[in-house]
Write a protein that holds these residues in place. Structure first.
Motif, mmCIF file in Angstrom:
data_model
loop_
_atom_site.group_PDB
_atom_site.id
_atom_site.type_symbol
_atom_site.label_atom_id
_atom_site.label_comp_id
_atom_site.label_asym_id
_atom_site.label_seq_id
_atom_site.Cartn_x
_atom_site.Cartn_y
_atom_site.Cartn_z
ATOM 1 N N LEU A 130 -1.266 11.719 17.093
ATOM 2 C CA LEU A 130 -0.947 10.643 16.636
ATOM 3 C C LEU A 130 -0.985 10.293 15.268
ATOM 4 C CD1 LEU A 130 -1.108 7.763 18.215
ATOM 5 C CD2 LEU A 130 -3.628 7.547 17.677
ATOM 6 N N VAL A 131 0.442 9.895 14.626
ATOM 7 C CA VAL A 131 0.685 10.045 13.313
ATOM 8 C C VAL A 131 0.319 8.646 12.774
ATOM 9 C CG1 VAL A 131 2.116 10.833 11.553
ATOM 10 C CG2 VAL A 131 2.022 11.998 13.524
ATOM 11 N N PHE A 132 -0.413 8.516 11.642
ATOM 12 C CA PHE A 132 -0.284 7.079 10.928
ATOM 13 C C PHE A 132 0.459 7.277 9.621
ATOM 14 C CE2 PHE A 132 -3.427 5.154 13.388
ATOM 15 C CZ PHE A 132 -4.080 6.147 14.190
ATOM 16 N N GLU A 133 1.440 6.637 9.466
ATOM 17 C CA GLU A 133 2.477 6.669 8.393
ATOM 18 C C GLU A 133 2.508 5.603 7.393
ATOM 19 O OE1 GLU A 133 6.187 9.191 9.801
ATOM 20 O OE2 GLU A 133 6.665 7.437 9.518
ATOM 21 N N MET A 134 2.397 5.681 6.091
ATOM 22 C CA MET A 134 2.250 4.722 5.303
ATOM 23 C C MET A 134 3.916 4.449 4.765
ATOM 24 S SD MET A 134 0.274 4.198 1.832
ATOM 25 C CE MET A 134 -0.948 2.775 2.026
ATOM 26 N N HIS A 135 4.274 3.249 4.830
ATOM 27 C CA HIS A 135 5.562 2.682 4.200
ATOM 28 C C HIS A 135 5.146 1.648 3.228
ATOM 29 C CE1 HIS A 135 8.287 4.658 7.095
ATOM 30 N NE2 HIS A 135 7.202 5.108 7.427
ATOM 31 N N ARG A 136 6.025 1.457 2.328
ATOM 32 C CA ARG A 136 5.921 0.204 1.382
ATOM 33 C C ARG A 136 7.313 -0.492 1.291
ATOM 34 N NH1 ARG A 136 7.720 1.897 -3.725
ATOM 35 N NH2 ARG A 136 6.936 -0.066 -5.007
ATOM 36 N N PHE A 137 6.970 -1.759 0.974
ATOM 37 C CA PHE A 137 8.501 -2.490 0.738
ATOM 38 C C PHE A 137 8.746 -2.368 -0.517
ATOM 39 C CE2 PHE A 137 10.282 -6.577 0.053
ATOM 40 C CZ PHE A 137 11.453 -6.760 1.002
ATOM 41 N N ASP A 138 10.358 -2.104 -0.793
ATOM 42 C CA ASP A 138 10.716 -1.848 -2.129
ATOM 43 C C ASP A 138 11.686 -2.734 -2.608
ATOM 44 O OD1 ASP A 138 12.871 -1.283 -0.493
ATOM 45 O OD2 ASP A 138 13.220 0.414 -1.622
ATOM 46 N N GLY A 139 11.881 -3.937 -1.975
ATOM 47 C CA GLY A 139 12.539 -5.026 -2.341
ATOM 48 C C GLY A 139 13.634 -5.071 -1.388
ATOM 49 N N HIS A 145 6.142 6.094 2.041
ATOM 50 C CA HIS A 145 5.600 6.364 0.862
ATOM 51 C C HIS A 145 4.712 7.683 1.081
ATOM 52 C CE1 HIS A 145 3.671 4.736 -2.461
ATOM 53 N NE2 HIS A 145 2.757 4.479 -1.926
ATOM 54 N N GLU A 146 5.080 8.613 1.732
ATOM 55 C CA GLU A 146 4.490 9.845 1.523
ATOM 56 C C GLU A 146 3.037 10.118 1.819
ATOM 57 O OE1 GLU A 146 6.637 11.439 -1.916
ATOM 58 O OE2 GLU A 146 8.570 11.065 -1.133
ATOM 59 N N ARG A 147 2.474 9.170 2.602
ATOM 60 C CA ARG A 147 1.277 9.191 2.742
ATOM 61 C C ARG A 147 1.261 9.284 4.425
ATOM 62 N NH1 ARG A 147 1.348 9.823 -1.568
ATOM 63 N NH2 ARG A 147 0.280 8.966 -3.345
ATOM 64 N N TRP A 148 0.168 10.215 5.006
ATOM 65 C CA TRP A 148 0.102 10.165 6.597
ATOM 66 C C TRP A 148 -1.216 10.634 6.828
ATOM 67 C CZ3 TRP A 148 -0.268 15.077 8.706
ATOM 68 C CH2 TRP A 148 0.139 15.981 7.963
ATOM 69 N N ASN A 149 -1.573 10.530 8.152
ATOM 70 C CA ASN A 149 -2.821 11.095 8.704
ATOM 71 C C ASN A 149 -2.465 11.245 10.072
ATOM 72 O OD1 ASN A 149 -5.228 11.093 6.971
ATOM 73 N ND2 ASN A 149 -4.814 9.142 6.421
ATOM 74 N N GLN A 150 -3.316 12.052 10.671
ATOM 75 C CA GLN A 150 -3.103 12.370 12.271
ATOM 76 C C GLN A 150 -4.327 12.625 12.990
ATOM 77 O OE1 GLN A 150 -0.619 15.849 12.728
ATOM 78 N NE2 GLN A 150 -2.193 16.940 11.661
ATOM 79 N N LEU A 151 -4.389 12.368 14.401
ATOM 80 C CA LEU A 151 -5.383 12.544 15.126
ATOM 81 C C LEU A 151 -4.781 13.447 16.211
ATOM 82 C CD1 LEU A 151 -7.287 9.120 15.529
ATOM 83 C CD2 LEU A 151 -7.864 10.805 14.001
ATOM 84 N N TRP A 152 -5.448 14.397 16.369
ATOM 85 C CA TRP A 152 -5.073 15.318 17.677
ATOM 86 C C TRP A 152 -5.973 14.621 19.196
ATOM 87 C CZ3 TRP A 152 -1.204 18.462 17.193
ATOM 88 C CH2 TRP A 152 -1.068 19.104 16.135
ATOM 89 N N LEU A 153 -5.098 14.258 19.999
ATOM 90 C CA LEU A 153 -5.675 13.738 21.240
ATOM 91 C C LEU A 153 -5.183 14.618 22.540
ATOM 92 C CD1 LEU A 153 -4.606 10.062 20.520
ATOM 93 C CD2 LEU A 153 -6.921 11.213 20.315
#
Lengths: 159, 129
Positions: A130-139, A145-153
């Motif tokens: 389960l991947v949590f991926e960060m995006h940012r609005f650039d206009g 945004h090259e930041r992510w976390n994950q959980l194994w399930l």
């Protein structure tokens, strides 16, 4: 001569003050190393107690932690994606898996937000990622945004 | 049947897309206001409120909040730009004063120094050792 030395010091001091005044007015807000934070907290709002074993469709609660140190207001979007160990997460490319959910937040500089979320997994499997991926609005749109976390399930079919 | 499904799909998607665009528009207005030097923390709270309203399906109320944010952000931007211009001019003027003082000290400093020295040493008597 002593007066020559004093004059030089005074002139130097005045020029430094002039430079400092201009710098403060035009460049004081510059951020040297901008960065953002993404964290996943367990149901108790702490790092830990993450779910490991779930049943398909079972709801579980987590918290998203977002922090902004970019030097300006930012509009973030966190995508929650479901993959498996056959598909690796990259620091430069978004994870190529289906999106389960997305969460938006706007943060001023030097602030953070903890967002309660509720998720459920629609399919069974072992070692699901389960991947949590960060995006940012650039206009123009949201960019990874090259930041992510994950959980194994491990997710089983309901009995 | 297929047509009905397509219409339903468009009907569902169009409000979602327009909501997204309006939040993005409001964010850009807030970003511009902040870049001009305005404090946008209040507007950001309102924008997050609008996002929650959109997520809970209260589109009308959310759109009102977003429109309010855009208007306020534009007003703040204009005010902050004026303030920024004023502060920039003051900074340049102060820096100019420092540079001017430096030039004066360089050209006339020694004369003033000896005049001050003479003034502070009034009545100074050199005694024979």
């Amino acid at each position: 001569m002593i007066d020559e030395d004093i004059r030089t010091v005074l002139v130097g001091l005045l020029l430094v003050l002039a430079g400092f005044t201009v710098f403060q007015a035009f460049f004081a807000d510059r951020v040297v190393e901008p960065f953002s934070e993404l964290g996943i907290l367990g149901p108790g709002m702490k790092i830990g107690d993450y779910p490991r074993e779930l049943v398909v469709g079972e709801e579980f609660d987590l918290f998203l932690y977002l922090g902004n140190h970019m030097g300006s207001v930012e509009y973030y979007r966190v995508y929650v994606k479901l993959g498996d160990r056959g598909l690796n997460v990259s620091d430069t490319e978004p994870y190529a898996a289906p999106v389960l959910a997305s969460y938006d937040a706007v943060l001023v500089d030097e602030s953070n937000a903890t967002i309660p979320i509720s998720l459920s997994i629609p399919e069974s499997g072992v070692n699901l990622r389960l991947v949590f991926e960060m995006h940012r609005f650039d206009g123009l749109g949201f960019v990874y945004h090259e930041r992510w976390n994950q959980l194994w399930l491990n997710v089983t079919e309901p009995q | 049947m297929k047509r009905l499904a397509v219409f339903l799909l468009i009907g569902l998607l169009v409000p979602m897309v327009s909501a997204q665009v309006s939040v993005e528009e409001a964010f850009m207005a807030v970003e511009a206001a902040e870049a001009a030097g305005a404090d946008v923390s209040g507007l950001v709270d309102e924008l997050n409120q609008a996002i929650l309203l959109f997520e809970s399906g209260e589109t009308g109320e959310a759109e009102d909040v977003v429109e309010g944010v855009i208007v306020q952000a534009q007003m703040l931007q204009v005010r902050a730009e004026r303030q920024g211009l004023r502060e920039g001019l003051v900074a340049v003027a102060v820096a100019g004063l420092f540079v001017g003082a430096a030039v004066v000290v360089w050209l006339r400093g020694d004369r003033w120094f000896w005049r001050l020295w003479g003034y502070t040493k009034r009545g100074f008597v050199v005694r024979e050792p």
